[in-house]
Motif scaffolding. Structure first.
Motif, PDB file in Angstrom:
ATOM      1  N   GLY A 104      36.652   7.920   9.210  1.00 12.53           N
ATOM      2  CA  GLY A 104      36.225   9.275   8.877  1.00 12.53           C
ATOM      3  C   GLY A 104      34.789   9.413   8.427  1.00 12.53           C
ATOM      4  N   ARG A 105      33.995   8.372   8.534  1.00 10.41           N
ATOM      5  CA  ARG A 105      32.590   8.427   8.100  1.00 10.41           C
ATOM      6  C   ARG A 105      31.719   8.029   9.281  1.00 10.41           C
ATOM      7  NH1 ARG A 105      32.768   5.173   2.310  1.00 10.41           N
ATOM      8  NH2 ARG A 105      34.586   6.211   1.425  1.00 10.41           N
ATOM      9  N   MET A 106      31.168   8.995   9.970  1.00  8.78           N
ATOM     10  CA  MET A 106      30.383   8.669  11.154  1.00  8.78           C
ATOM     11  C   MET A 106      29.458   9.812  11.516  1.00  8.78           C
ATOM     12  SD  MET A 106      33.507   8.936  13.880  1.00  8.78           S
ATOM     13  CE  MET A 106      34.531   7.918  12.794  1.00  8.78           C
ATOM     14  N   SER A 107      28.335   9.471  12.146  1.00  7.73           N
ATOM     15  CA  SER A 107      27.402  10.489  12.624  1.00  7.73           C
ATOM     16  C   SER A 107      26.316   9.820  13.443  1.00  7.73           C
ATOM     17  CB  SER A 107      26.768  11.248  11.454  1.00  7.73           C
ATOM     18  OG  SER A 107      25.847  10.421  10.753  1.00  7.73           O
ATOM     19  N   TRP A 108      25.612  10.637  14.237  1.00  7.09           N
ATOM     20  CA  TRP A 108      24.355  10.217  14.835  1.00  7.09           C
ATOM     21  C   TRP A 108      23.267  10.487  13.812  1.00  7.09           C
ATOM     22  CZ3 TRP A 108      23.853   7.398  19.114  1.00  7.09           C
ATOM     23  CH2 TRP A 108      24.924   7.371  20.024  1.00  7.09           C
ATOM     24  N   VAL A 109      22.494   9.483  13.488  1.00  2.00           N
ATOM     25  CA  VAL A 109      21.454   9.585  12.467  1.00  2.00           C
ATOM     26  C   VAL A 109      20.139   9.990  13.127  1.00  2.00           C
ATOM     27  CG1 VAL A 109      20.111   8.290  10.774  1.00  2.00           C
ATOM     28  CG2 VAL A 109      22.577   7.889  10.987  1.00  2.00           C
ATOM     29  N   ASP A 110      19.464  10.957  12.536  1.00  2.00           N
ATOM     30  CA  ASP A 110      18.164  11.381  13.025  1.00  2.00           C
ATOM     31  C   ASP A 110      17.178  10.210  12.979  1.00  2.00           C
ATOM     32  OD1 ASP A 110      16.157  13.643  13.636  1.00  2.00           O
ATOM     33  OD2 ASP A 110      15.313  12.693  11.854  1.00  2.00           O
ATOM     34  N   ALA A 111      16.436  10.027  14.062  1.00  2.00           N
ATOM     35  CA  ALA A 111      15.527   8.882  14.148  1.00  2.00           C
ATOM     36  C   ALA A 111      14.456   8.918  13.061  1.00  2.00           C
ATOM     37  CB  ALA A 111      14.880   8.828  15.531  1.00  2.00           C
ATOM     38  N   ALA A 112      13.946  10.105  12.747  1.00  2.00           N
ATOM     39  CA  ALA A 112      12.937  10.206  11.691  1.00  2.00           C
ATOM     40  C   ALA A 112      13.538   9.840  10.338  1.00  2.00           C
ATOM     41  CB  ALA A 112      12.349  11.613  11.662  1.00  2.00           C
ATOM     42  N   ALA A 113      14.774  10.259  10.098  1.00  2.00           N
ATOM     43  CA  ALA A 113      15.453   9.909   8.847  1.00  2.00           C
ATOM     44  C   ALA A 113      15.687   8.407   8.767  1.00  2.00           C
ATOM     45  CB  ALA A 113      16.775  10.662   8.739  1.00  2.00           C
ATOM     46  N   TRP A 114      16.026   7.796   9.901  1.00  2.00           N
ATOM     47  CA  TRP A 114      16.208   6.342   9.948  1.00  2.00           C
ATOM     48  C   TRP A 114      14.929   5.621   9.558  1.00  2.00           C
ATOM     49  CZ3 TRP A 114      19.074   2.050  10.361  1.00  2.00           C
ATOM     50  CH2 TRP A 114      18.501   0.900  10.888  1.00  2.00           C
ATOM     51  N   ARG A 115      13.807   6.058  10.115  1.00  5.73           N
ATOM     52  CA  ARG A 115      12.540   5.385   9.837  1.00  5.73           C
ATOM     53  C   ARG A 115      12.094   5.591   8.390  1.00  5.73           C
ATOM     54  NH1 ARG A 115      11.655   6.954  15.327  1.00  5.73           N
ATOM     55  NH2 ARG A 115      10.889   9.005  14.691  1.00  5.73           N
ATOM     56  N   ALA A 116      12.468   6.726   7.801  1.00  2.97           N
ATOM     57  CA  ALA A 116      12.036   7.023   6.435  1.00  2.97           C
ATOM     58  C   ALA A 116      12.958   6.425   5.376  1.00  2.97           C
ATOM     59  CB  ALA A 116      11.958   8.535   6.238  1.00  2.97           C
ATOM     60  N   ALA A 117      14.179   6.082   5.739  1.00  8.17           N
ATOM     61  CA  ALA A 117      15.173   5.619   4.767  1.00  8.17           C
ATOM     62  C   ALA A 117      14.828   4.219   4.254  1.00  8.17           C
ATOM     63  CB  ALA A 117      16.560   5.619   5.397  1.00  8.17           C
ATOM     64  N   THR A 118      15.281   3.942   3.035  1.00  6.69           N
ATOM     65  CA  THR A 118      15.123   2.612   2.449  1.00  6.69           C
ATOM     66  C   THR A 118      16.502   2.074   2.063  1.00  6.69           C
ATOM     67  OG1 THR A 118      14.813   3.557   0.232  1.00  6.69           O
ATOM     68  CG2 THR A 118      12.828   3.107   1.551  1.00  6.69           C
ATOM     69  N   PRO A 119      16.695   0.761   2.127  1.00  2.00           N
ATOM     70  CA  PRO A 119      17.994   0.194   1.751  1.00  2.00           C
ATOM     71  C   PRO A 119      18.284   0.391   0.276  1.00  2.00           C
ATOM     72  CG  PRO A 119      16.388  -1.543   2.087  1.00  2.00           C
ATOM     73  CD  PRO A 119      15.740  -0.274   2.549  1.00  2.00           C
ATOM     74  N   ASP A 120      19.549   0.431  -0.059  1.00  2.00           N
ATOM     75  CA  ASP A 120      19.936   0.648  -1.447  1.00  2.00           C
ATOM     76  C   ASP A 120      19.565  -0.579  -2.286  1.00  2.00           C
ATOM     77  OD1 ASP A 120      21.802   2.552  -3.188  1.00  2.00           O
ATOM     78  OD2 ASP A 120      22.180   0.475  -3.759  1.00  2.00           O
ATOM     79  N   PRO A 121      18.844  -0.397  -3.387  1.00  2.00           N
ATOM     80  CA  PRO A 121      18.408  -1.541  -4.191  1.00  2.00           C
ATOM     81  C   PRO A 121      19.551  -2.265  -4.902  1.00  2.00           C
ATOM     82  CG  PRO A 121      17.843   0.521  -5.285  1.00  2.00           C
ATOM     83  CD  PRO A 121      18.318   0.880  -3.913  1.00  2.00           C
ATOM     84  N   LEU A 122      20.692  -1.604  -5.047  1.00  2.00           N
ATOM     85  CA  LEU A 122      21.830  -2.256  -5.704  1.00  2.00           C
ATOM     86  C   LEU A 122      22.696  -3.050  -4.729  1.00  2.00           C
ATOM     87  CD1 LEU A 122      23.193   0.339  -8.308  1.00  2.00           C
ATOM     88  CD2 LEU A 122      21.482  -1.458  -8.603  1.00  2.00           C
ATOM     89  N   ALA A 123      22.432  -2.928  -3.432  1.00  2.00           N
ATOM     90  CA  ALA A 123      23.287  -3.575  -2.442  1.00  2.00           C
ATOM     91  C   ALA A 123      23.460  -5.074  -2.671  1.00  2.00           C
ATOM     92  CB  ALA A 123      22.754  -3.302  -1.038  1.00  2.00           C
ATOM     93  N   PRO A 124      22.405  -5.835  -2.989  1.00  2.00           N
ATOM     94  CA  PRO A 124      22.601  -7.274  -3.210  1.00  2.00           C
ATOM     95  C   PRO A 124      23.443  -7.593  -4.443  1.00  2.00           C
ATOM     96  CG  PRO A 124      20.291  -6.768  -2.764  1.00  2.00           C
ATOM     97  CD  PRO A 124      20.982  -5.468  -3.031  1.00  2.00           C
ATOM     98  N   HIS A 125      23.594  -6.624  -5.336  1.00  2.00           N
ATOM     99  CA  HIS A 125      24.311  -6.852  -6.599  1.00  2.00           C
ATOM    100  C   HIS A 125      25.661  -6.116  -6.636  1.00  2.00           C
ATOM    101  CE1 HIS A 125      20.261  -8.117  -7.805  1.00  2.00           C
ATOM    102  NE2 HIS A 125      19.840  -6.939  -7.406  1.00  2.00           N
ATOM    103  N   ARG A 126      25.980  -5.408  -5.557  1.00  2.00           N
ATOM    104  CA  ARG A 126      27.142  -4.519  -5.547  1.00  2.00           C
ATOM    105  C   ARG A 126      28.439  -5.234  -5.896  1.00  2.00           C
ATOM    106  NH1 ARG A 126      27.439  -1.536  -0.108  1.00  2.00           N
ATOM    107  NH2 ARG A 126      27.591  -3.702   0.600  1.00  2.00           N
ATOM    108  N   GLU A 127      28.705  -6.346  -5.238  1.00  2.00           N
ATOM    109  CA  GLU A 127      29.982  -7.029  -5.453  1.00  2.00           C
ATOM    110  C   GLU A 127      30.110  -7.504  -6.902  1.00  2.00           C
ATOM    111  OE1 GLU A 127      30.773 -10.037  -2.581  1.00  2.00           O
ATOM    112  OE2 GLU A 127      30.541  -8.686  -0.866  1.00  2.00           O
ATOM    113  N   ARG A 128      29.018  -8.012  -7.459  1.00  2.00           N
ATOM    114  CA  ARG A 128      29.067  -8.498  -8.846  1.00  2.00           C
ATOM    115  C   ARG A 128      29.327  -7.354  -9.829  1.00  2.00           C
ATOM    116  NH1 ARG A 128      24.940  -9.230 -12.499  1.00  2.00           N
ATOM    117  NH2 ARG A 128      23.369  -8.912 -10.885  1.00  2.00           N
ATOM    118  N   ILE A 129      28.672  -6.218  -9.604  1.00  2.00           N
ATOM    119  CA  ILE A 129      28.867  -5.066 -10.490  1.00  2.00           C
ATOM    120  C   ILE A 129      30.301  -4.570 -10.397  1.00  2.00           C
ATOM    121  CG2 ILE A 129      28.208  -2.669 -10.909  1.00  2.00           C
ATOM    122  CD1 ILE A 129      25.389  -3.405  -9.912  1.00  2.00           C
ATOM    123  N   VAL A 130      30.809  -4.426  -9.175  1.00  2.00           N
ATOM    124  CA  VAL A 130      32.170  -3.930  -8.979  1.00  2.00           C
ATOM    125  C   VAL A 130      33.185  -4.877  -9.608  1.00  2.00           C
ATOM    126  CG1 VAL A 130      33.939  -3.502  -7.224  1.00  2.00           C
ATOM    127  CG2 VAL A 130      31.635  -2.578  -6.917  1.00  2.00           C
TER     128      VAL A 130
END
Length: 268
Positions: free
Chosen positions: A164-190
């Motif tokens: 249920g989570r899906m879409s075509w992402v705008d190319a400009a939004a893709w280029r402007a987006a940055t990865p989530d800074p908590l991603a490398p620590h997500r499993e440890r926090i959870v």
């Protein structure tokens, strides 16, 4: 900010939280996912296969396994001239790259990103540096005569974040987006929250969501904007998402934000 975490639910069920709560966009989720991966499936067009019939196109999709790194917003590949996919790209640069998570027990509940565009050789030093930073073991063969760096110029992006989570992402939004800074620590926090702070999460659900009888609560995800929990109800598990007072960029900032939310909940 778009709701990147649309969750399927029964049509007669009222959400337990505000669906407009701050949530990573699909562009941010896609960048976060692909920044954490270094292997993918590469789709190219294989021409003139013997299986082609008179009423069928000569080209067929050909999928292979590759390693990649991201330089700005484009994947960089290091491929051999002997590889079938390289020979295909020499004839037709159109390609796609599929990267997928491998976390949940149900494979279809995992996120995946498909990038489509044109893939061509590159002599950019930045492409070489990005690839070797991500995959340093390639340093011993990247200068072999039959190996070259290739860049996939991303033109279209398909994001699937699970059911249920899906879409075509705008190319400009893709280029402007940055990865989530908590991603490398997500499993440890959870893991820490589920091991040591279940009572606090239940209090947060009872105070800041419509899960007023929450007792059995499990954190399922955390990101710069907030966190998600699964709350067991009489009708089964239901999702609850709560936002941090402001976006966070480090695990310590996330800890402080959670402490502040719990203090606020206790005061209420």
């Amino acid at each position: 900010m778009s709701r990147g975490h649309a969750t399927p639910r029964r049509s007669d069920e009222e959400p337990l939280y505000d669906l407009d709560v701050a949530t990573p966009s699909h562009a941010e989720q896609a960048r976060t996912l692909i920044e954490q991966e270094q292997t993918a499936s590469l789709g190219t067009l294989a021409p003139g296969l013997d299986t082609a019939k008179d009423d069928e196109p000569a080209s067929h999709p050909y999928v292979s396994f590759v390693t990649f790194a991201l330089e700005t917003s484009d994947p960089i590949l290091l491929v051999s001239e002997m590889a079938e996919h390289t020979q295909n790209l020499r004839l037709d640069p159109r390609a796609s790259l599929l990267a997928a998570e491998r976390r949940a027990a149900d494979p279809l509940a995992n996120g995946r990103v498909t990038l489509l565009g044109s893939c061509r050789p590159t002599d950019d030093e930045s492409a070489r540096a990005a690839y070797l930073e991500r995959l340093p073991n390639a340093a011993y063969y990247c200068d072999f005569k039959d190996f070259n760096f290739w860049r996939l110029r991303v033109e279209s992006i398909r994001f699937i974040g699970g059911y249920g989570r899906m879409s075509w992402v705008d190319a400009a939004a893709w280029r402007a987006a940055t990865p989530d800074p908590l991603a490398p620590h997500r499993e440890r926090i959870v893991e820490h929250m589920n091991d040591d702070h279940v009572d606090a999460m239940a209090l947060l659900c009872r105070t800041f969501s419509k899960a007023h009888d929450a007792e059995q609560v499990t954190m399922t995800a955390v990101d710069r904007y907030g966190f998600e929990m699964s709350v067991v109800t009489e009708r089964g598990p239901r999702p609850v998402r709560l936002a941090f007072p402001e976006a966070v960029t480090t695990p310590d900032a996330a800890r402080q934000a959670l402490v502040a939310l719990v203090a606020d909940a206790r005061a209420r």
